[in-house]
Design a protein around this motif. Structure first.
Motif, short mmCIF file in Angstrom:
data_model
loop_
_atom_site.label_atom_id
_atom_site.label_comp_id
_atom_site.label_asym_id
_atom_site.label_seq_id
_atom_site.Cartn_x
_atom_site.Cartn_y
_atom_site.Cartn_z
N ASP A 93 13.20 -1.01 6.05
CA ASP A 93 12.68 -2.17 6.78
C ASP A 93 11.15 -2.16 6.84
OD1 ASP A 93 12.29 0.03 8.34
OD2 ASP A 93 13.60 -0.61 9.97
N GLY A 94 10.54 -1.31 6.04
CA GLY A 94 9.09 -1.15 6.07
C GLY A 94 8.68 0.06 6.88
N VAL A 95 9.57 0.48 7.80
CA VAL A 95 9.22 1.58 8.70
C VAL A 95 10.13 2.79 8.49
CG1 VAL A 95 8.90 2.23 11.13
CG2 VAL A 95 8.47 -0.15 10.39
N TRP A 152 4.28 -7.98 5.28
CA TRP A 152 5.64 -7.99 5.82
C TRP A 152 6.04 -6.61 6.32
CZ3 TRP A 152 10.21 -10.68 2.81
CH2 TRP A 152 10.27 -12.03 3.18
N ASP A 153 5.07 -5.71 6.39
CA ASP A 153 5.40 -4.31 6.65
C ASP A 153 4.90 -3.94 8.04
OD1 ASP A 153 5.72 -1.54 6.59
OD2 ASP A 153 5.23 -1.41 4.46
N ASN A 154 5.81 -3.56 8.94
CA ASN A 154 5.40 -3.19 10.28
C ASN A 154 4.74 -1.82 10.33
OD1 ASN A 154 6.06 -5.48 12.02
ND2 ASN A 154 8.16 -5.12 11.32
N ALA A 155 4.75 -1.11 9.21
CA ALA A 155 3.99 0.16 9.07
C ALA A 155 3.46 0.22 7.65
CB ALA A 155 4.90 1.36 9.37
N PRO A 156 2.42 -0.54 7.36
CA PRO A 156 1.99 -0.71 5.96
C PRO A 156 1.48 0.55 5.28
CG PRO A 156 0.51 -1.89 7.47
CD PRO A 156 1.65 -1.37 8.29
N LEU A 157 1.22 1.61 6.04
CA LEU A 157 0.74 2.83 5.40
C LEU A 157 1.73 3.98 5.53
CD1 LEU A 157 -3.03 2.63 6.42
CD2 LEU A 157 -1.97 1.98 4.24
N GLN A 158 2.98 3.62 5.88
CA GLN A 158 4.01 4.65 6.02
C GLN A 158 5.26 4.13 5.33
OE1 GLN A 158 5.22 5.20 10.18
NE2 GLN A 158 7.31 5.47 9.43
N ALA A 159 5.64 4.81 4.23
CA ALA A 159 6.77 4.31 3.44
C ALA A 159 8.05 4.27 4.27
CB ALA A 159 6.97 5.20 2.22
N GLY A 160 8.73 3.13 4.23
CA GLY A 160 10.00 2.97 4.93
C GLY A 160 10.82 1.95 4.16
N PHE A 161 11.66 2.44 3.26
CA PHE A 161 12.32 1.54 2.33
C PHE A 161 13.28 0.56 3.00
CE2 PHE A 161 11.04 5.15 -0.32
CZ PHE A 161 10.28 4.46 -1.24
N SER A 199 0.81 -1.23 0.00
CA SER A 199 0.00 0.00 0.00
C SER A 199 0.83 1.27 0.00
CB SER A 199 -0.94 0.01 1.21
OG SER A 199 -1.78 -1.11 1.16
N ASP A 200 1.99 1.25 0.68
CA ASP A 200 2.78 2.49 0.76
C ASP A 200 3.97 2.48 -0.20
OD1 ASP A 200 4.34 0.65 2.04
OD2 ASP A 200 4.32 1.64 4.00
N ASP A 201 4.00 1.53 -1.12
CA ASP A 201 5.02 1.51 -2.19
C ASP A 201 6.45 1.58 -1.67
OD1 ASP A 201 3.14 1.29 -4.15
OD2 ASP A 201 3.16 3.41 -4.73
N ASP A 202 6.74 0.92 -0.57
CA ASP A 202 8.11 0.97 -0.06
C ASP A 202 8.87 -0.33 -0.29
OD1 ASP A 202 6.91 -0.67 1.79
OD2 ASP A 202 7.31 0.62 3.54
N GLY A 203 8.29 -1.23 -1.09
CA GLY A 203 9.00 -2.48 -1.40
C GLY A 203 8.74 -3.58 -0.39
CA LIG Z 1 5.88 0.72 5.30
#
Ligand SMILES: [Ca+2]
Ligand code: HEC
Ligand code: HEC
Ligand SMILES: [Ca+2]
Ligand SMILES: [Ca+2]
Ligand SMILES: [Ca+2]
Length: 640
Positions: A636-638, A625-634, A616-620
């Motif tokens: 580690d997800g965060v 697998w994203d600990n912050a799925p709505l906040q881009a963090g290339f 959803s946040d286009d961070d790869g």
């Molecule tokens: Ca994220």
């Protein structure tokens, strides 16, 4: 004037970067857009269109968007995603590099550095002739000051299958109690030399050395240098660091064929045993991207050989393990290790390897652009000069049984020369059974004509000698497959032969008799060989005229999702479960009508909204697998 140009460029790019920042959420940095809307456009349709999202491995095809789902339910999409991983240019935000162009890896002397590492952001930085294909072509600074030539890897699945097959056949002969490893008594009882049948007919029987131990009950076997041997305890488990059977801690051995790579010298075989390993290795060495791969580590009995991957290939963790060990893991399953310390985690995932491997498994093989008569004449002339003693023309992939895995590919592309039309034409040959939404490889047998390698290392003497960076001399080389050799310019491990004739004239050592025969041959005989070699060629996979519907004809105007796409050809996107729909005719800025192969349904066609893939946040980092799925963090997800 130069100043104006620079400032024009600057102001334009400034505007552009503002615009793209504003659109960031709606954009992919890949070329997925249509002209006139954004910068990331490619009307040829060849660029990567899907987003960089770490693929998630699963064995369960019901996990929508996992690698088992793609491989079993939407395999041409799995192929395309794997293709795009092979050819994608990885960015800073994907974790590429930490250092750039540093020296890496030790040479045999233990101190001299082996390669210029961290020098490319994509496999296609080196494997790019022709562009967008698993071709070869470039030379880079590795092993010696003359460098090493990048071979093509068309037909990579066939090469890997043969390597695993030869090992299985040898093991089935020596390992008489079938427990998967060779005990000292089994080695003592083995027939010498060990023989393998490449194919029925002439040139088919190959010898791979002596499987007996040097000291009878102890010592090491002397198999051909292409094999790497490791030693095992009384239960067949790897004993790390052991170098022989001693009867105290080691009671036998096991082995894998290191089929890939030109050769690394006596006792050092070559580079990699499988396609999967030939993904994580260069991604690490060249791209600074470390893979975490539980599939390779999946070796319950500890014998150094893994259970088969999703593509069905066993791996060899005894000798080859991916660089990210995954010692610490996030509760969601990815590795927290960050081996290169750049803050980017799990730079390459197990699922990425599943997809990249699936592409390599199915990568089409080279073609012969001539008639059967020309082929036969060439092979006869090569046989007369002894070339076929090493360049074995034909192989058979054995069908699946207790020993062999069968042809694991999903499809073959049979490419032949139409001498009337004077062009190569392909035909997509399905090798699967489709039942209730699931594709299963038939695992039958397959005849390979025109391969031209015995998959052995030979001592080629002074002609092909390499004095490495540190001064060690190597004369042992794998017989290169000659399929595709016409497009393999330049030739030899070092790319120092700028003509085929020169490559032949360098044959020395075990190849000296062949060179003598070449010199003694008549011009016509030499021409028969050269004429054939020059027809063993690569082709651009995606533009080759190709029958993909199986009706025996190549349509001049092939319609996909209601849109004329031009001549019928193998573009995997059109075989997705939701076929890619191209944009079609558009008017360019000069008022010309051109066919835009931009895809207008990228998200759906490429499965980017499926549960295990959606980012959803286009961070790869996919949402799951994203600990912050709505906040881009290339990283580690965060974090960025
Ligand atoms: Ca994220
Ligand atoms: C910096 C250039 C470079 C990059 C980048 C690169 N390769 Fe290679 N590749 C080479 C060279 C050179 C060789 C031959 C090495 C040797 O045997 O010493 C090679 C060998 C191979 C082989 C074995 C071919 C054979 O006939 O033995 C395969 C398969 C392969 N590469 C796949 C890949 C993949 C997949 C990637 C990306 C993950 C990749 N390469 C990235 C240069 C490169
Ligand atoms: C003793 C085994 C052997 C024989 C016999 C032999 N070759 Fe080779 N051939 C090799 C090896 C090994 C290499 C790779 C040398 C290197 O790594 O640089 C090679 C390389 C080549 C190449 C360059 C391929 C490439 O991709 O760069 C060509 C072409 C070739 N051989 C053709 C022939 C022809 C034609 C004959 C007969 C006149 C012949 N070979 C006989 C083992 C052999
Ligand atoms: Ca990195
Ligand atoms: Ca990292
Ligand atoms: Ca995300």
């Amino acid at each position: 004037m130069p100043n104006t140009q620079v400032s024009l460029y600057l102001s334009w790019s400034l505007l552009f970067s503002v615009a793209s920042a504003a659109n960031a959420a709606a954009q992919y940095s890949e070329r997925s857009e249509t002209p006139g809307v954004a910068a990331a456009v490619d009307v040829s349709g060849r660029s990567v269109k899907n987003k960089r999202v770490r693929a998630i491995h699963s064995n369960n095809p019901s996990d929508m968007g996992s690698t088992a789902y793609f491989i079993k339910r939407d395999p041409f999409l799995a192929y395309q995603l794997g293709r795009n991983l092979n050819f994608r240019e990885f960015r800073t935000r994907d974790g590429v590099f930490s250092a750039i162009a540093d020296l890496g890896g030790p040479m045999p002397d233990g101190t001299t550095a082996k390669i210029t590492a961290h020098n490319q952001v994509s496999c296609s930085g080196c494997h790019n002739l022709p562009q967008g294909n698993p071709g070869g072509g470039t030379n880079f600074s590795k092993d010696s000051g003359f460098g090493r030539q990048a071979p093509h890897y068309y037909g990579a699945g066939i090469v890997e299958m043969l390597a695993i097959q030869v090992r299985a056949e040898i093991l089935s002969q020596i390992d008489t109690n079938s427990d998967g490893w060779v005990s000292a008594p089994e080695a003592q009882a083995a027939a010498i030399p060990v023989r393998v049948q490449a194919a029925t007919g002439p040139f088919g029987m190959l010898e791979y050395g002596n499987p007996r131990l040097s000291g009878g009950a102890t010592g090491s076997p002397s198999l051909n240098n292409i094999f790497r041997v490791w030693y095992v305890d009384a239960a067949g488990r790897v004993v790390p660091g052991a170098t022989s059977v001693d009867g105290l801690t080691t009671f036998g051995y096991n082995f894998g064929m290191i089929v890939w790579g030109w050769g690394q010298g006596s006792g050092r075989s070559a580079l990699n045993p499988t396609n999967r390993a030939f993904l994580w290795d260069p991604w690490n060495a060249h791209g600074g991207l470390q893979a975490f791969d539980p599939s390779t580590l999946n070796d319950p009995d500890g014998d150094g050989v893994s259970l088969p991957t999703l593509s069905g290939a066993i791996q060899f963790p005894a000798t080859h393990q991916a660089p990210d060990a995954g010692n610490q893991r996030d509760p969601l399953g990815f590795s927290l290790d960050d081996p290169d310390g750049d803050g980017y985690l799990s730079e390459i995932s197990e699922g990425d390897l599943d997809l990249g491997e699936f592409f390599m498994l199915n990568a089409p093989r080279p073609a012969f652009a001539g008639t059967n008569a020309e082929y036969r004449q060439g092979v006869l002339a090569m046989a007369a000069m002894g070339c076929t003693d090493c360049h074995t023309p034909n192989w058979t992939i054995r069908s699946q049984d207790a020993v062999f895995a069968g042809d694991r590919r999903l499809f073959d592309i049979e490419v032949n020369f139409d001498s009337v039309a004077q062009r190569l034409e392909g035909e997509l040959v399905p090798l699967y059974t489709y039942l209730a939404g699931t594709y299963t490889p038939n695992r039958g047998s397959f005849q390979i004509r025109g391969f031209f390698s015995d998959l052995k290392h030979h001592d080629m003497g002074a002609g092909f000698a390499e004095v490495d960076f540190g001064g060690t001399v190597n004369t042992l080389w794998r017989t290169p497959m000659l399929w595709g050799v016409a497009s393999g310019f330049p030739w030899g491990h070092d790319g120092q032969s700028l003509t085929l004739r020169d490559a032949i004239m360098r044959h020395d050592g075990e190849g000296a008799a062949s060179r003598q025969a070449w010199l003694a041959a008549t011009p016509m005989e030499r021409q028969a060989v050269l004429g054939m070699l020059r027809k063993m060629q690569l082709y651009d996979i995606e533009t080759l005229a190709c029958d993909i519907t199986g009706d025996g004809a190549i349509e001049a105007s092939y319609i996909v999702a209601g849109m004329a796409t031009g001549i019928e050809r193998f573009n995997a996107e059109w075989l997705f479960s939701t076929p890619a729909r191209i944009q079609g005719p558009i008017t360019n800025i000069d008022g010309l009508t051109i066919l835009s192969s931009c895809v207008v349904n990228v998200d759906v066609a490429y499965g980017q909204d499926l549960t295990w893939r959606k980012d959803s946040d286009d961070d790869g980092w996919p949402d799951v697998w994203d600990n912050a799925p709505l906040q881009a963090g290339f990283k580690d997800g965060v974090n960025n």
